[in-house]
Motif scaffolding. Sequence first.
Motif: not given
Length: 189
Positions: A11-18, A168-169, A183-184
């Motif tokens: 499982t991978y979670v990508i996060q970053g600003p809108n 996800s945020h 983190q994107l």
Amino acid sequence: SASLELLQSQTYVIQGPNGAGKSLFLRSLALLHAAPYVSYHLHGEPVEHISPQLFRRKVLYVPPVPLDTAGTVADFFAIPWQLSVYQGSAPRPEFQEVLQREGFWNRDFSLLSSGEKQYVQMLRVFALEAEVLLLDEVMGHMDPERRGKIEAMLLEKAALGTSVLLISHDGHQAARLKAKSWQLADLAH
């Protein structure tokens, strides 16, 4: 040149600003958005050599909130099996049973809250049994109890071989899912 490999059972979670391009990235992986100069492989095979129907069964993009549908939750749940891509298959019954036990099955889908719609949508996703799940903020409106249930099911799916890529945020979600976190910064500009 960049490379991305989604490992089976990971499982991978990508996060970053809108606005950073997270959703665009996920849709391009699902071949729903053109991404020139990018090549994709599924199990080592170029996706252009895989029939579109087979690709859709194996790789499933899930939007943040499902489109409203006329009818009951049962009607919404049944939609994929009315499409040619899922002909000859049937949903796993345990997810329908959860919806029946929790009193969702005969409710009007359009009257559900956003969090309830996300919950119902995710149970339908699990019943489809895809090999790769591309989840675009699919738990953002869920209450903690339902989010916990879905996260537990995601852990089970990963243990059975499903690859999960989730936007996800929620800063703690990666830890709860035992996921690798990326983190994107900004793909949109």
